[in-house]
Design a protein around this motif. Structure first.
Motif, PDB file in Angstrom:
ATOM      1  N   ASN A   5       0.833  -1.189   0.000  1.00 17.71           N
ATOM      2  CA  ASN A   5       0.000   0.000   0.000  1.00 17.71           C
ATOM      3  C   ASN A   5       0.873   1.245   0.000  1.00 17.71           C
ATOM      4  O   ASN A   5       1.707   1.432   0.877  1.00 17.71           O
ATOM      5  CB  ASN A   5      -0.902  -0.016   1.240  1.00 17.71           C
ATOM      6  CG  ASN A   5      -1.866   1.153   1.230  1.00 17.71           C
ATOM      7  OD1 ASN A   5      -2.051   1.803   0.213  1.00 17.71           O
ATOM      8  ND2 ASN A   5      -2.490   1.395   2.369  1.00 17.71           N
ATOM      9  N   SER A   6       0.688   2.117  -1.015  1.00 18.76           N
ATOM     10  CA  SER A   6       1.505   3.316  -1.129  1.00 18.76           C
ATOM     11  C   SER A   6       0.791   4.547  -0.592  1.00 18.76           C
ATOM     12  O   SER A   6       1.267   5.655  -0.742  1.00 18.76           O
ATOM     13  CB  SER A   6       1.885   3.543  -2.600  1.00 18.76           C
ATOM     14  OG  SER A   6       0.717   3.713  -3.387  1.00 18.76           O
ATOM     15  N   CYS A   7      -0.348   4.358   0.009  1.00 18.61           N
ATOM     16  CA  CYS A   7      -1.150   5.466   0.514  1.00 18.61           C
ATOM     17  C   CYS A   7      -0.380   6.236   1.584  1.00 18.61           C
ATOM     18  O   CYS A   7       0.235   5.654   2.471  1.00 18.61           O
ATOM     19  CB  CYS A   7      -2.443   4.910   1.101  1.00 18.61           C
ATOM     20  SG  CYS A   7      -3.651   6.160   1.557  1.00 18.61           S
ATOM     21  N   SER A   8      -0.387   7.570   1.501  1.00 18.97           N
ATOM     22  CA  SER A   8       0.304   8.374   2.505  1.00 18.97           C
ATOM     23  C   SER A   8      -0.425   8.273   3.839  1.00 18.97           C
ATOM     24  O   SER A   8      -1.608   7.941   3.904  1.00 18.97           O
ATOM     25  CB  SER A   8       0.366   9.839   2.061  1.00 18.97           C
ATOM     26  OG  SER A   8      -0.917  10.435   2.136  1.00 18.97           O
ATOM     27  N   GLU A   9       0.290   8.581   4.933  1.00 20.14           N
ATOM     28  CA  GLU A   9      -0.318   8.492   6.261  1.00 20.14           C
ATOM     29  C   GLU A   9      -1.461   9.488   6.407  1.00 20.14           C
ATOM     30  O   GLU A   9      -2.476   9.194   7.042  1.00 20.14           O
ATOM     31  CB  GLU A   9       0.741   8.724   7.338  1.00 20.14           C
ATOM     32  CG  GLU A   9       1.706   7.574   7.505  1.00 20.14           C
ATOM     33  CD  GLU A   9       2.581   7.721   8.732  1.00 20.14           C
ATOM     34  OE1 GLU A   9       2.235   7.156   9.786  1.00 20.14           O
ATOM     35  OE2 GLU A   9       3.608   8.413   8.634  1.00 20.14           O
ATOM     36  N   ALA A  10      -1.303  10.670   5.825  1.00 19.89           N
ATOM     37  CA  ALA A  10      -2.372  11.663   5.890  1.00 19.89           C
ATOM     38  C   ALA A  10      -3.616  11.157   5.168  1.00 19.89           C
ATOM     39  O   ALA A  10      -4.743  11.283   5.667  1.00 19.89           O
ATOM     40  CB  ALA A  10      -1.895  12.980   5.282  1.00 19.89           C
ATOM     41  N   ALA A  11      -3.412  10.565   3.991  1.00 18.44           N
ATOM     42  CA  ALA A  11      -4.546  10.034   3.230  1.00 18.44           C
ATOM     43  C   ALA A  11      -5.199   8.873   3.974  1.00 18.44           C
ATOM     44  O   ALA A  11      -6.427   8.749   4.001  1.00 18.44           O
ATOM     45  CB  ALA A  11      -4.080   9.589   1.844  1.00 18.44           C
ATOM     46  N   GLU A  12      -4.389   8.014   4.592  1.00 17.11           N
ATOM     47  CA  GLU A  12      -4.935   6.892   5.362  1.00 17.11           C
ATOM     48  C   GLU A  12      -5.834   7.396   6.487  1.00 17.11           C
ATOM     49  O   GLU A  12      -6.918   6.861   6.723  1.00 17.11           O
ATOM     50  CB  GLU A  12      -3.801   6.054   5.953  1.00 17.11           C
ATOM     51  CG  GLU A  12      -3.107   5.147   4.953  1.00 17.11           C
ATOM     52  CD  GLU A  12      -2.088   4.245   5.618  1.00 17.11           C
ATOM     53  OE1 GLU A  12      -1.931   4.345   6.851  1.00 17.11           O
ATOM     54  OE2 GLU A  12      -1.456   3.451   4.912  1.00 17.11           O
ATOM     55  N   ASP A  13      -5.371   8.424   7.188  1.00 13.82           N
ATOM     56  CA  ASP A  13      -6.145   8.959   8.305  1.00 13.82           C
ATOM     57  C   ASP A  13      -7.458   9.567   7.820  1.00 13.82           C
ATOM     58  O   ASP A  13      -8.512   9.385   8.434  1.00 13.82           O
ATOM     59  CB  ASP A  13      -5.316  10.009   9.047  1.00 13.82           C
ATOM     60  CG  ASP A  13      -5.229   9.723  10.540  1.00 13.82           C
ATOM     61  OD1 ASP A  13      -5.571   8.594  10.938  1.00 13.82           O
ATOM     62  OD2 ASP A  13      -4.821  10.609  11.304  1.00 13.82           O
ATOM     63  N   LEU A  14      -7.398  10.294   6.717  1.00 17.04           N
ATOM     64  CA  LEU A  14      -8.604  10.941   6.205  1.00 17.04           C
ATOM     65  C   LEU A  14      -9.587   9.913   5.642  1.00 17.04           C
ATOM     66  O   LEU A  14     -10.806  10.034   5.822  1.00 17.04           O
ATOM     67  CB  LEU A  14      -8.224  11.960   5.128  1.00 17.04           C
ATOM     68  CG  LEU A  14      -9.230  13.099   4.868  1.00 17.04           C
ATOM     69  CD1 LEU A  14      -9.595  13.815   6.160  1.00 17.04           C
ATOM     70  CD2 LEU A  14      -8.658  14.089   3.867  1.00 17.04           C
ATOM     71  N   LEU A  15      -9.070   8.878   4.986  1.00 16.28           N
ATOM     72  CA  LEU A  15      -9.937   7.816   4.476  1.00 16.28           C
ATOM     73  C   LEU A  15     -10.580   7.037   5.620  1.00 16.28           C
ATOM     74  O   LEU A  15     -11.736   6.604   5.525  1.00 16.28           O
ATOM     75  CB  LEU A  15      -9.134   6.870   3.578  1.00 16.28           C
ATOM     76  CG  LEU A  15      -8.726   7.430   2.211  1.00 16.28           C
ATOM     77  CD1 LEU A  15      -7.748   6.481   1.524  1.00 16.28           C
ATOM     78  CD2 LEU A  15      -9.949   7.666   1.330  1.00 16.28           C
ATOM     79  N   ALA A  16      -9.828   6.845   6.695  1.00 13.54           N
ATOM     80  CA  ALA A  16     -10.389   6.166   7.864  1.00 13.54           C
ATOM     81  C   ALA A  16     -11.519   6.995   8.468  1.00 13.54           C
ATOM     82  O   ALA A  16     -12.558   6.454   8.875  1.00 13.54           O
ATOM     83  CB  ALA A  16      -9.297   5.931   8.906  1.00 13.54           C
ATOM     84  N   LEU A  17     -11.331   8.312   8.523  1.00 18.68           N
ATOM     85  CA  LEU A  17     -12.384   9.187   9.035  1.00 18.68           C
ATOM     86  C   LEU A  17     -13.608   9.125   8.125  1.00 18.68           C
ATOM     87  O   LEU A  17     -14.751   9.118   8.597  1.00 18.68           O
ATOM     88  CB  LEU A  17     -11.866  10.623   9.131  1.00 18.68           C
ATOM     89  CG  LEU A  17     -12.828  11.635   9.762  1.00 18.68           C
ATOM     90  CD1 LEU A  17     -13.107  11.284  11.220  1.00 18.68           C
ATOM     91  CD2 LEU A  17     -12.255  13.047   9.666  1.00 18.68           C
ATOM     92  N   GLN A  18     -13.370   9.049   6.831  1.00 20.82           N
ATOM     93  CA  GLN A  18     -14.461   8.944   5.867  1.00 20.82           C
ATOM     94  C   GLN A  18     -15.240   7.650   6.075  1.00 20.82           C
ATOM     95  O   GLN A  18     -16.466   7.614   5.943  1.00 20.82           O
ATOM     96  CB  GLN A  18     -13.888   8.999   4.450  1.00 20.82           C
ATOM     97  CG  GLN A  18     -14.907   9.272   3.358  1.00 20.82           C
ATOM     98  CD  GLN A  18     -14.227   9.526   2.023  1.00 20.82           C
ATOM     99  OE1 GLN A  18     -13.396   8.740   1.569  1.00 20.82           O
ATOM    100  NE2 GLN A  18     -14.561  10.633   1.391  1.00 20.82           N
ATOM    101  N   ALA A  19     -14.528   6.581   6.433  1.00 20.02           N
ATOM    102  CA  ALA A  19     -15.190   5.306   6.707  1.00 20.02           C
ATOM    103  C   ALA A  19     -16.031   5.387   7.975  1.00 20.02           C
ATOM    104  O   ALA A  19     -17.070   4.727   8.087  1.00 20.02           O
ATOM    105  CB  ALA A  19     -14.151   4.197   6.838  1.00 20.02           C
ATOM    106  N   CYS A  20     -15.591   6.192   8.934  1.00 19.59           N
ATOM    107  CA  CYS A  20     -16.340   6.356  10.184  1.00 19.59           C
ATOM    108  C   CYS A  20     -17.593   7.203   9.993  1.00 19.59           C
ATOM    109  O   CYS A  20     -18.574   7.033  10.715  1.00 19.59           O
ATOM    110  CB  CYS A  20     -15.457   7.005  11.248  1.00 19.59           C
ATOM    111  SG  CYS A  20     -14.135   5.953  11.867  1.00 19.59           S
ATOM    112  N   TYR A  21     -17.536   8.123   9.036  1.00 19.52           N
ATOM    113  CA  TYR A  21     -18.660   9.034   8.798  1.00 19.52           C
ATOM    114  C   TYR A  21     -19.065   8.992   7.324  1.00 19.52           C
ATOM    115  O   TYR A  21     -18.811   9.935   6.568  1.00 19.52           O
ATOM    116  CB  TYR A  21     -18.285  10.458   9.208  1.00 19.52           C
ATOM    117  CG  TYR A  21     -18.092  10.622  10.686  1.00 19.52           C
ATOM    118  CD1 TYR A  21     -19.171  10.868  11.528  1.00 19.52           C
ATOM    119  CD2 TYR A  21     -16.827  10.503  11.259  1.00 19.52           C
ATOM    120  CE1 TYR A  21     -19.000  11.004  12.896  1.00 19.52           C
ATOM    121  CE2 TYR A  21     -16.646  10.634  12.629  1.00 19.52           C
ATOM    122  CZ  TYR A  21     -17.735  10.885  13.438  1.00 19.52           C
ATOM    123  OH  TYR A  21     -17.560  11.015  14.792  1.00 19.52           O
ATOM    124  N   PRO A  22     -19.704   7.886   6.910  1.00 17.15           N
ATOM    125  CA  PRO A  22     -20.062   7.740   5.493  1.00 17.15           C
ATOM    126  C   PRO A  22     -21.342   8.479   5.099  1.00 17.15           C
ATOM    127  O   PRO A  22     -21.703   8.496   3.922  1.00 17.15           O
ATOM    128  CB  PRO A  22     -20.261   6.223   5.365  1.00 17.15           C
ATOM    129  CG  PRO A  22     -20.759   5.810   6.715  1.00 17.15           C
ATOM    130  CD  PRO A  22     -20.047   6.696   7.701  1.00 17.15           C
TER     131      PRO A  22
END
Length: 268
Positions: A2-19
Motif C-alpha cells: 500500500n503506497s497510501c500516505s499516512e495523511a490520506a490513510e487517516d482521512l480515508l479512515a475518518l471517511q469510513a467512520c462518517y459515510p
C-alpha cells in the motif's frame, strides 16, 4: 504494497467512520489531492470539513475544519472547531481537540481528535441538561470528586460477520493504539476482536467500531480484570483468518474462557 500516505490513510479512515452524505465534505481540489495521495503516497497538504452528525454543543451542530500538513503526522494537524454554541463552549471543545493532538506526539491522531471532540460535546450537553434539574446544593455536592485511583482493566470480545476492508482493519489497530488498548484482531469470516483496556477506553473504542458500519457486529462477552494487563499492548492483527491462532493466543493470555463462551463454545 500500500503506497497510501499516512495523511490520506487517516482521512480515508475518518471517511469510513462518517459515510453519511454531507458529513465529510471536500472541495474538488481537496478530493483530487486525496485521490492522488491514496494512489501514489506522494506527500502533500490535505483538507476537509467534518460536519459531525447527531452531536450537539449547547443544542447547536458542530463541525471541524481539518488541515493536514505535508509533514503529517510528524507535524500536527490544524483542527478548528466551528459551532453556533456559546463562545466559551466552543473554546472548551477547541482546547480538547488541541490537547488530544499535542498528546499524540507525532502519531496519526485525526480519529482520536474527533473521538475526543464528540465525547467532550456529549459530556457538555449532558451536563447542561442535568444542571437544569439541579439545585445549587446538589450541584456543589456533585463537584466534589473522590481521589482518583488506577482504572482496572477490562476485556471485551467483539464479533463481526466479517472484517475484510483494509481501511477498517487499519482503523481497528490505530484506534486501539490511540486509546492504549491491547489485544488481538482476527480478520476474515467471521471477524473477531479481543480487546483489553480501561472501561472508558473500551467504551470509546466500541463507539468508533460501531461508526464504521458493519453487516453485523456484536459485543459477545466482557470480563472484568485487575490492574495488570493480560493482553499485549498495542492491539495487533493476527496473521491468517483461522480461529486456531487466536484461540491459542487467548489461552496463553488467560482469557480462553471469555473467548470460548463468547463464541458459544463449551469451556473445558
Amino acid at each position: 504494497m500500500n503506497s497510501c500516505s499516512e495523511a490520506a490513510e487517516d482521512l480515508l479512515a475518518l471517511q469510513a467512520c462518517y459515510p453519511e452524505a454531507g458529513a465529510l465534505v471536500l472541495t474538488p481540489a481537496e478530493e483530487q489531492a486525496l485521490v492522488l495521495q491514496s494512489k501514489t503516497g506522494l506527500a502533500g497538504e490535505l483538507g476537509a470539513t467534518l460536519h459531525i452528525p447527531d452531536v450537539l454543543a449547547s443544542g447547536e451542530p458542530i463541525s471541524l475544519n481539518i488541515s493536514l500538513p505535508i509533514a503529517y503526522p510528524r507535524e500536527g494537524p490544524s483542527l478548528t472547531v466551528h459551532s453556533a454554541a456559546p463562545r466559551d463552549v466552543t473554546a472548551e471543545l477547541q482546547a480538547v481537540v488541541k490537547t488530544t493532538a499535542e498528546a499524540s506526539q507525532g502519531l496519526p491522531c485525526l480519529l482520536a481528535c474527533v473521538a475526543a471532540l464528540v465525547a467532550a460535546a456529549q459530556d457538555l450537553q449532558s451536563s447542561t441538561e442535568q444542571q437544569k434539574d439541579e439545585n445549587p446544593v446538589e450541584a456543589d455536592a456533585r463537584s466534589v470528586k473522590a481521589p482518583e485511583s488506577p482504572d482496572p482493566m477490562c476485556c471485551r470480545l467483539f464479533w463481526f460477520h466479517h472484517i475484510k476492508s483494509l481501511t477498517k482493519r487499519k482503523v481497528i489497530v490505530q484506534e486501539a493504539k490511540n486509546l492504549e488498548i491491547g489485544g488481538f484482531s482476527k480478520p476474515g469470516f467471521p471477524g473477531v476482536i479481543v480487546a483489553e483496556g480501561s472501561l472508558a477506553a473500551l467504551e470509546g473504542y466500541t463507539a468508533t467500531l460501531r461508526a464504521l458500519r458493519w453487516s453485523a457486529m456484536a459485543v459477545r462477552g466482557e470480563e472484568a480484570g485487575g490492574l495488570t494487563r493480560r493482553l499485549p499492548l498495542p492491539l495487533r492483527e493476527v496473521a491468517g483468518e483461522g480461529m486456531g491462532e487466536l484461540a491459542s493466543l487467548c489461552r496463553g493470555a488467560g482469557v480462553e474462557a471469555l473467548f470460548l463462551s463468547a463464541l458459544k463454545l463449551p469451556t473445558v
